[in-house]
Scaffold this motif. Structure first.
Motif, mmCIF file in Angstrom:
data_model
loop_
_atom_site.group_PDB
_atom_site.id
_atom_site.type_symbol
_atom_site.label_atom_id
_atom_site.label_comp_id
_atom_site.label_asym_id
_atom_site.label_seq_id
_atom_site.Cartn_x
_atom_site.Cartn_y
_atom_site.Cartn_z
ATOM 1 N N VAL A 1 2.170 19.764 4.293
ATOM 2 C CA VAL A 1 2.296 18.993 3.054
ATOM 3 C C VAL A 1 1.746 17.592 3.291
ATOM 4 O O VAL A 1 2.267 16.845 4.125
ATOM 5 N N PHE A 2 0.676 17.251 2.605
ATOM 6 C CA PHE A 2 0.081 15.928 2.742
ATOM 7 C C PHE A 2 0.961 14.882 2.070
ATOM 8 O O PHE A 2 1.526 15.124 0.996
ATOM 9 N N HIS A 3 1.057 13.748 2.728
ATOM 10 C CA HIS A 3 1.916 12.686 2.198
ATOM 11 C C HIS A 3 1.268 11.327 2.482
ATOM 12 O O HIS A 3 1.040 10.974 3.640
ATOM 13 N N PHE A 4 0.953 10.597 1.422
ATOM 14 C CA PHE A 4 0.345 9.272 1.562
ATOM 15 C C PHE A 4 1.240 8.171 0.988
ATOM 16 O O PHE A 4 0.790 7.055 0.768
ATOM 17 N N GLY A 5 2.496 8.499 0.754
ATOM 18 C CA GLY A 5 3.410 7.516 0.179
ATOM 19 C C GLY A 5 3.643 6.299 1.055
ATOM 20 O O GLY A 5 4.043 5.236 0.570
ATOM 21 N N TRP A 6 3.357 6.438 2.356
ATOM 22 C CA TRP A 6 3.576 5.330 3.287
ATOM 23 C C TRP A 6 2.605 4.168 3.064
ATOM 24 O O TRP A 6 2.827 3.065 3.564
ATOM 25 N N ILE A 7 1.518 4.413 2.316
ATOM 26 C CA ILE A 7 0.511 3.355 2.108
ATOM 27 C C ILE A 7 1.134 2.125 1.461
ATOM 28 O O ILE A 7 0.810 0.981 1.815
ATOM 29 N N SER A 8 2.056 2.333 0.512
ATOM 30 C CA SER A 8 2.677 1.196 -0.173
ATOM 31 C C SER A 8 3.483 0.327 0.781
ATOM 32 O O SER A 8 3.636 -0.877 0.557
ATOM 33 N N GLU A 9 3.984 0.915 1.852
ATOM 34 C CA GLU A 9 4.771 0.161 2.829
ATOM 35 C C GLU A 9 3.902 -0.490 3.891
ATOM 36 O O GLU A 9 4.181 -1.609 4.352
ATOM 37 N N TYR A 10 2.814 0.181 4.270
ATOM 38 C CA TYR A 10 2.013 -0.281 5.400
ATOM 39 C C TYR A 10 0.676 -0.910 5.004
ATOM 40 O O TYR A 10 -0.129 -1.226 5.874
ATOM 41 N N TYR A 11 0.453 -1.101 3.696
ATOM 42 C CA TYR A 11 -0.843 -1.660 3.306
ATOM 43 C C TYR A 11 -1.108 -3.061 3.874
ATOM 44 O O TYR A 11 -2.274 -3.406 4.124
ATOM 45 N N PRO A 12 -0.076 -3.920 4.114
ATOM 46 C CA PRO A 12 -0.397 -5.228 4.721
ATOM 47 C C PRO A 12 -1.061 -5.109 6.086
ATOM 48 O O PRO A 12 -2.002 -5.849 6.385
ATOM 49 N N ILE A 13 -0.589 -4.170 6.921
ATOM 50 C CA ILE A 13 -1.207 -4.033 8.244
ATOM 51 C C ILE A 13 -2.599 -3.430 8.134
ATOM 52 O O ILE A 13 -3.495 -3.741 8.931
ATOM 53 N N ILE A 14 -2.819 -2.588 7.107
ATOM 54 C CA ILE A 14 -4.158 -2.040 6.878
ATOM 55 C C ILE A 14 -5.116 -3.155 6.469
ATOM 56 O O ILE A 14 -6.237 -3.254 6.985
ATOM 57 N N LEU A 15 -4.676 -4.012 5.551
ATOM 58 C CA LEU A 15 -5.516 -5.129 5.118
ATOM 59 C C LEU A 15 -5.806 -6.080 6.276
ATOM 60 O O LEU A 15 -6.931 -6.585 6.406
#
Length: 223
Positions: free
Chosen positions: A4-18
């Motif tokens: 099951v693919f899950h990308f919900g973590w992006i909202s939490e970890y987007y600062p470190i991605i940026l």
């Protein structure tokens, strides 16, 4: 096997991605601007400069072009402190990017210089210009014009190769992907996002370099 693919973590970890994107862009800009500038100087040393400079510059170029970038990075970050030169992660990463790109840029630019018709060198001599003036005023721009696509491709390669700086804890895009997958255990999703972002960065960089080339050399297609 059902995954099951899950990308919900992006909202939490987007600062470190940026932040990772910002670090990767910084490394590319610093490495590109300084590395290409040093590459021009090195190319001049190997083609038109004093003979006593040509040999050591040639050794530097061959050393860098024939050793892995990761080893160069490790030497700068782990090796230099042993003799008293301690650098932060970002200082080491930036220095490694500059040193690496300068060597490759030197050979690319040198090829452009060596393809210059002899008449242009003779024109400089006829105008009583010194070798450095001939290089700067007559030779350099046409040489860059010839090799701009190759130089652009090398800069993109160096940008993608910057992913290894995560090995010394420089917080680039790959570091962000590693950090996220270690916290979420969603390796497939984390590396999928980082792959797409690297792809977008590479495309944008190519387009930017093509735009710069079209303004600097309007008669040459840089795509």
């Amino acid at each position: 096997m059902h995954y099951v693919f899950h990308f919900g973590w992006i909202s939490e970890y987007y600062p470190i991605i940026l932040k990772g994107i910002g670090v990767t862009v910084e490394l590319t800009l610093v490495g590109g601007l300084i590395g290409i500038s040093l590459g021009m100087v090195s190319a001049w040393c190997r083609t038109l400069g004093p003979k006593w400079l040509s040999a050591p510059v040639g050794v530097y170029v061959e050393l860098i072009r024939n050793t892995p970038f990761m080893i160069q990075l490790f030497f700068i970050f782990f090796g230099l402190p042993s003799i008293g030169f301690k650098l932060t992660e970002m200082e080491a990463a930036n220095l490694a990017m500059v040193v690496n790109l300068a060597a490759y840029a030197c050979e690319i630019i040198r090829a452009g210089i060596e393809a210059t018709p002899k008449g242009q060198f003779e024109a400089g001599a006829a105008l009583a210009l010194k070798p450095l003036q001939t290089f700067r005023l007559i030779i350099l721009i046409p040489a860059l014009q010839r090799i701009w696509p190759a130089l652009s491709s090398q800069l993109v390669i160096v940008m993608l190769g910057s992913a290894v700086v995560s090995q010394i804890a420089a917080q680039d895009l790959t570091y962000a992907a590693n950090y996220i997958q270690s916290r979420t255990f969603r390796a497939f999703e984390a590396y999928t996002v980082s792959t797409v972002l690297y792809l977008l960065l590479a495309i944008l960089l190519r387009q930017l370099l093509a735009l710069i080339g079209s303004h600097l050399f309007p008669k040459v297609t840089t795509r």
